[in-house]
Design a protein around this motif. Structure first.
Motif, PDB file in Angstrom:
ATOM      1  N   ILE A 245       0.871  -1.176   0.000  1.00 58.33           N
ATOM      2  CA  ILE A 245       0.000   0.000   0.000  1.00 58.33           C
ATOM      3  C   ILE A 245       0.910   1.228   0.000  1.00 58.33           C
ATOM      4  CG2 ILE A 245      -1.826   1.230   1.214  1.00 58.33           C
ATOM      5  CD1 ILE A 245      -2.691  -1.522   0.238  1.00 58.33           C
ATOM      6  N   PRO A 246       0.660   2.236  -0.825  1.00 62.02           N
ATOM      7  CA  PRO A 246       1.529   3.417  -0.821  1.00 62.02           C
ATOM      8  C   PRO A 246       1.672   3.988   0.583  1.00 62.02           C
ATOM      9  CG  PRO A 246      -0.013   3.519  -2.656  1.00 62.02           C
ATOM     10  CD  PRO A 246      -0.427   2.349  -1.815  1.00 62.02           C
ATOM     11  N   ASP A 247       2.897   4.309   0.957  1.00 60.46           N
ATOM     12  CA  ASP A 247       3.137   4.762   2.325  1.00 60.46           C
ATOM     13  C   ASP A 247       2.369   6.044   2.621  1.00 60.46           C
ATOM     14  OD1 ASP A 247       5.588   7.151   2.587  1.00 60.46           O
ATOM     15  OD2 ASP A 247       5.096   6.309   0.637  1.00 60.46           O
ATOM     16  N   SER A 248       2.118   6.864   1.592  1.00 60.98           N
ATOM     17  CA  SER A 248       1.365   8.094   1.807  1.00 60.98           C
ATOM     18  C   SER A 248      -0.045   7.792   2.296  1.00 60.98           C
ATOM     19  CB  SER A 248       1.304   8.904   0.510  1.00 60.98           C
ATOM     20  OG  SER A 248       0.718   8.133  -0.533  1.00 60.98           O
ATOM     21  N   GLU A 249      -0.635   6.681   1.822  1.00 62.64           N
ATOM     22  CA  GLU A 249      -1.971   6.303   2.269  1.00 62.64           C
ATOM     23  C   GLU A 249      -1.952   5.808   3.715  1.00 62.64           C
ATOM     24  OE1 GLU A 249      -4.746   6.696   0.475  1.00 62.64           O
ATOM     25  OE2 GLU A 249      -3.524   7.601  -1.100  1.00 62.64           O
ATOM     26  N   VAL A 250      -0.918   5.058   4.061  1.00 63.45           N
ATOM     27  CA  VAL A 250      -0.808   4.520   5.418  1.00 63.45           C
ATOM     28  C   VAL A 250      -0.553   5.642   6.423  1.00 63.45           C
ATOM     29  CG1 VAL A 250       0.496   2.954   6.915  1.00 63.45           C
ATOM     30  CG2 VAL A 250      -0.009   2.292   4.554  1.00 63.45           C
ATOM     31  N   LEU A 251       0.278   6.603   6.029  1.00 66.86           N
ATOM     32  CA  LEU A 251       0.634   7.683   6.937  1.00 66.86           C
ATOM     33  C   LEU A 251      -0.541   8.609   7.232  1.00 66.86           C
ATOM     34  CD1 LEU A 251       4.187   8.619   5.599  1.00 66.86           C
ATOM     35  CD2 LEU A 251       3.638   7.515   7.771  1.00 66.86           C
ATOM     36  N   LYS A 252      -1.397   8.847   6.233  1.00 68.16           N
ATOM     37  CA  LYS A 252      -2.481   9.801   6.446  1.00 68.16           C
ATOM     38  C   LYS A 252      -3.759   9.143   6.936  1.00 68.16           C
ATOM     39  CE  LYS A 252      -4.149   9.826   1.633  1.00 68.16           C
ATOM     40  NZ  LYS A 252      -4.130  10.580   0.364  1.00 68.16           N
ATOM     41  N   ASN A 253      -3.764   7.807   7.014  1.00 65.76           N
ATOM     42  CA  ASN A 253      -4.975   7.082   7.422  1.00 65.76           C
ATOM     43  C   ASN A 253      -4.592   6.043   8.468  1.00 65.76           C
ATOM     44  OD1 ASN A 253      -7.303   5.534   7.661  1.00 65.76           O
ATOM     45  ND2 ASN A 253      -7.587   5.229   5.468  1.00 65.76           N
TER      46      ASN A 253
ATOM     47  N   HIS B 276      -6.306   3.930   9.903  1.00 67.44           N
ATOM     48  CA  HIS B 276      -7.025   2.660   9.756  1.00 67.44           C
ATOM     49  C   HIS B 276      -6.533   1.844   8.564  1.00 67.44           C
ATOM     50  CE1 HIS B 276      -9.802   3.863  12.860  1.00 67.44           C
ATOM     51  NE2 HIS B 276     -10.169   4.942  12.173  1.00 67.44           N
ATOM     52  N   MET B 277      -5.595   2.395   7.805  1.00 64.58           N
ATOM     53  CA  MET B 277      -5.101   1.720   6.610  1.00 64.58           C
ATOM     54  C   MET B 277      -3.948   0.785   6.978  1.00 64.58           C
ATOM     55  SD  MET B 277      -5.423   1.349   3.293  1.00 64.58           S
ATOM     56  CE  MET B 277      -6.427   2.754   2.823  1.00 64.58           C
ATOM     57  N   LYS B 278      -4.199  -0.533   6.923  1.00 64.27           N
ATOM     58  CA  LYS B 278      -3.174  -1.511   7.265  1.00 64.27           C
ATOM     59  C   LYS B 278      -2.287  -1.802   6.056  1.00 64.27           C
ATOM     60  CE  LYS B 278      -5.656  -3.961  10.948  1.00 64.27           C
ATOM     61  NZ  LYS B 278      -6.149  -5.292  11.424  1.00 64.27           N
ATOM     62  N   GLN B 279      -0.996  -1.877   6.329  1.00 64.42           N
ATOM     63  CA  GLN B 279      -0.028  -2.204   5.280  1.00 64.42           C
ATOM     64  C   GLN B 279      -0.055  -3.699   4.993  1.00 64.42           C
ATOM     65  OE1 GLN B 279       1.556  -1.897   2.505  1.00 64.42           O
ATOM     66  NE2 GLN B 279       2.713  -0.078   3.231  1.00 64.42           N
ATOM     67  N   ASN B 280       0.330  -4.092   3.787  1.00 63.31           N
ATOM     68  CA  ASN B 280       0.412  -5.509   3.442  1.00 63.31           C
ATOM     69  C   ASN B 280       1.578  -6.188   4.138  1.00 63.31           C
ATOM     70  OD1 ASN B 280      -1.819  -6.121   1.810  1.00 63.31           O
ATOM     71  ND2 ASN B 280      -0.869  -5.190   0.001  1.00 63.31           N
ATOM     72  N   PRO B 281       1.485  -7.493   4.352  1.00 62.13           N
ATOM     73  CA  PRO B 281       2.536  -8.223   5.067  1.00 62.13           C
ATOM     74  C   PRO B 281       3.895  -8.079   4.395  1.00 62.13           C
ATOM     75  CG  PRO B 281       0.590  -9.604   4.771  1.00 62.13           C
ATOM     76  CD  PRO B 281       0.356  -8.376   3.975  1.00 62.13           C
ATOM     77  N   GLY B 282       4.901  -7.824   5.236  1.00 63.69           N
ATOM     78  CA  GLY B 282       6.271  -7.767   4.756  1.00 63.69           C
ATOM     79  C   GLY B 282       6.716  -6.437   4.212  1.00 63.69           C
ATOM     80  N   TRP B 283       5.837  -5.422   4.246  1.00 64.35           N
ATOM     81  CA  TRP B 283       6.196  -4.122   3.679  1.00 64.35           C
ATOM     82  C   TRP B 283       6.282  -3.027   4.736  1.00 64.35           C
ATOM     83  CZ3 TRP B 283       8.151  -4.115  -0.958  1.00 64.35           C
ATOM     84  CH2 TRP B 283       7.771  -5.081  -1.882  1.00 64.35           C
TER      85      TRP B 283
END
Length: 583
Positions: free
Chosen positions: A565-573, A575-582
């Motif tokens: 998942i783009p890190d920008s999406e994870v950082l601003k949300n 509730h946005m979980k990153q995919n395994p291993g990333w």
């Protein structure tokens, strides 16, 4: 920049971009006269526009923006996505996006890889929701359009088309990222909560399937009226094909029983269920039962002849020499062109059987000193090899030959060039423009989806053999004394699985299936975890010597089954979980 400020900026840009798309797509003076700053939702969806002119432009802009953004087959930094699989490599010896994908040289911070289409897809989803939410106010006069089947209206079909384009964007996200955030019909406005979680893989599959079931009877059916105007539009067959494809992915090992992260609902189902294969087979069989599509007798014409009976859905492209210019063999001079950007691998070439249908490693007729003689005719349809005729000339892909002279010029790295998609230039003196479209769904895939799912659920029943034989007959494989086209009888499920997977590789080569197939089958670690090969051909005293040589070292780790998942999406949300291993 703080999260809310970023969201506001994104929404302003989204509105401006949609207005610009509509304005740029129109060349009519009456529309150009409207200043860009006045292109509003009310202007596009005008209750007094009986022709729905501006709304239709908006819909057409959605077609233009749908995946793939670029209709060039060489859409990944000038290369095919297949150059990141085991079927081909990029001839570009410099660093490029396709090679980085093949080596796993990307991360959640990657801003440039053109296959990581998170933002593009959500832009398309938002545009579809805007259309779906506003089209009903336009009082379209149906009598001004081609007559529709009983019960359909222009607005009903347009809305169904928008729902398909939205579902297609979700599917492209799902196969890359796993479960993603489903927006429904929502168009987020300023001040709304945008910190939304990802939906489960199962929920995403169910949503797309339900959408296709809901809209298929609201769409045009093939053959469409006035093909020159309507052939590019979403049809009932296209909706059914998307449903069949996503159910095949959902039934495949990566999602169905071999989840890379245990019971993580974002990356697949928690356990295996054979009924998923049954649903996939049923969905594909429903398209076959329509009896409106069929295999083209001449497979070479599928990609160069419009409106043929194999095409289910495509993106318009036009008359051009793009494929030839990018992938045609090097060595014919700048006046003719040909950059030779795609180098098919030896692994791919060896996947083609003999013209009897026998694999080359078990056939007594295979001659390693004449490796392209008496081969499956599909080899010549897909690959240009040493000695093949092209532009009235036998190709010289031996070391130092005209088409592989060495030096710094871009040329084949495997002694092979891609032939597929190009026009009939074997006996031509130069390239000319070819009418082509970017085919996204076609009937051959439907058959392959059906027999794969049916074999996994029921084993190699007669219907599987029948469809395989039809494909091989069309390909030009010899029927043999038994009329089985080289397909052995009494195969086990596992043996038939291997045969079907190989047929899929050959039939759908370079169409962006192999890259995803080795992932959904959960074979990418095995396939991309070892060197890829080409053929080194040397000439001495008029004699040719063939040697299999390593040409590229890919790489694969289990986290690569899904993109980050783009890190920008994870950082601003939050509730946005990153995919395994990333992480």
């Amino acid at each position: 920049m703080r999260t809310k400020e970023m969201i506001k900026r994104y929404m302003r840009f989204s509105i401006v971009l949609m207005g610009m798309a509509i304005a740029m797509l129109s060349c009519k003076k009456d529309y150009e006269a409207e200043p860009l700053e006045n292109v509003t939702i009310e202007y596009v969806f005008d209750p007094n526009d009986s022709l729905g002119t501006n709304a239709l432009r908006f819909l057409n802009s959605m077609y233009a923006d749908m995946f793939p953004k670029s209709v060039s087959r060489n859409r990944v930094d000038g290369n095919l996505l297949d150059a990141a699989s085991d079927d081909a490599i990029s001839s570009n010896i410099e660093d490029n996006e396709a090679s980085r994908l093949a080596k796993g040289q990307y991360s959640a911070y990657d801003r440039v890889n053109s296959d990581m289409i998170w933002g593009d897809c959500y832009k398309n989803i938002r545009a579809a929701n805007v259309f779906i939410n506003h089209i009903d106010v336009v009082q379209v006069n149906d009598s001004k359009f081609d007559p529709l089947p009983s019960g359909l209206t222009v607005k009903r079909t347009w809305k169904a088309e928008a729902r398909f384009l939205r579902a297609l964007a979700y599917f492209e996200l799902l196969k890359r990222y796993g479960g993603i955030t489903l927006m429904g019909d929502r168009v987020l406005e300023l001040g709304e909560d945008v910190e939304l979680p990802r939906d489960t893989y199962e929920a995403c599959v169910d949503y797309i399937v339900q959408e296709m079931d809901a809209i298929q009877d609201s769409l045009l059916a093939y053959p469409v009226p006035s093909p020159s105007r309507n052939s590019h539009r979403v049809t009932k067959g296209a909706a059914m094909a998307l449903k069949a494809r996503i159910l095949l992915y959902a039934a495949s090992p990566l999602a169905n029983g071999e989840n890379i992260d245990g019971s993580n609902p974002l990356t697949g189902y928690p356990s295996f269920d054979a009924e998923r294969w049954a649903r996939a087979a049923e969905a594909a069989k429903a398209i076959i039962d329509l009896q409106t599509y069929a295999l083209e007798e001449n497979a070479k014409e599928i990609f160069t002849r419009q409106y043929n009976k194999e095409i289910i859905f495509f993106k318009q492209w036009g008359n051009n020499k793009d494929i030839e210019n990018a992938n045609g063999p090097f060595g014919f001079g700048t006046q003719i062109g040909g950059e030779g950007r795609t180098s098919p691998t030896q692994e791919f070439v060896e996947a083609f059987p003999m013209n009897t249908g026998e694999p080359i490693n078990t056939s007594g007729n295979y001659d390693p000193n004449n490796p392209y003689t008496n081969r499956d005719p599909r080899l010549a349809m897909n690959v240009l090899y040493n000695g093949a005729t092209w532009l009235r000339t036998p190709l010289q892909t031996f070391d130092g030959g005209r088409n592989k002279p060495g030096g710094t010029e871009l040329q084949t790295r495997t002694s092979y060039y891609m032939r597929k998609f190009m026009g009939d230039f074997e006996e031509a003196s130069q390239y000319s423009e070819v009418q082509r479209d970017y085919i996204l769904f076609r009937y051959t895939e439907v058959i392959l989806n059906y027999i794969e799912a049916l074999n996994e659920y029921s084993g190699p029943v007669q219907a599987v053999y029948d469809q395989l034989q039809a494909l091989r007959q069309r390909a030009g494989i010899l029927a043999g004394d038994d009329g089985h086209y080289g397909i052995p009888t009494n195969l086990s499920k596992e043996q038939m699985r291997d045969l079907i997977r190989n047929e899929r590789r050959l039939e759908l080569a370079f169409e962006e299936h192999r890259y995803w197939d080795i992932r959904r089958w959960k074979l990418a670690g095995e396939v991309m975890g070892k060197p890829l090969h080409g053929m080194q051909i040397t000439q001495s005293a008029g004699m040719l010597t063939y040697n299999r040589v390593e040409v590229f070292e890919p790489g694969f780790t289990s986290n690569m089954y899904f993109y980050p998942i783009p890190d920008s999406e994870v950082l601003k949300n939050t509730h946005m979980k990153q995919n395994p291993g990333w992480n």
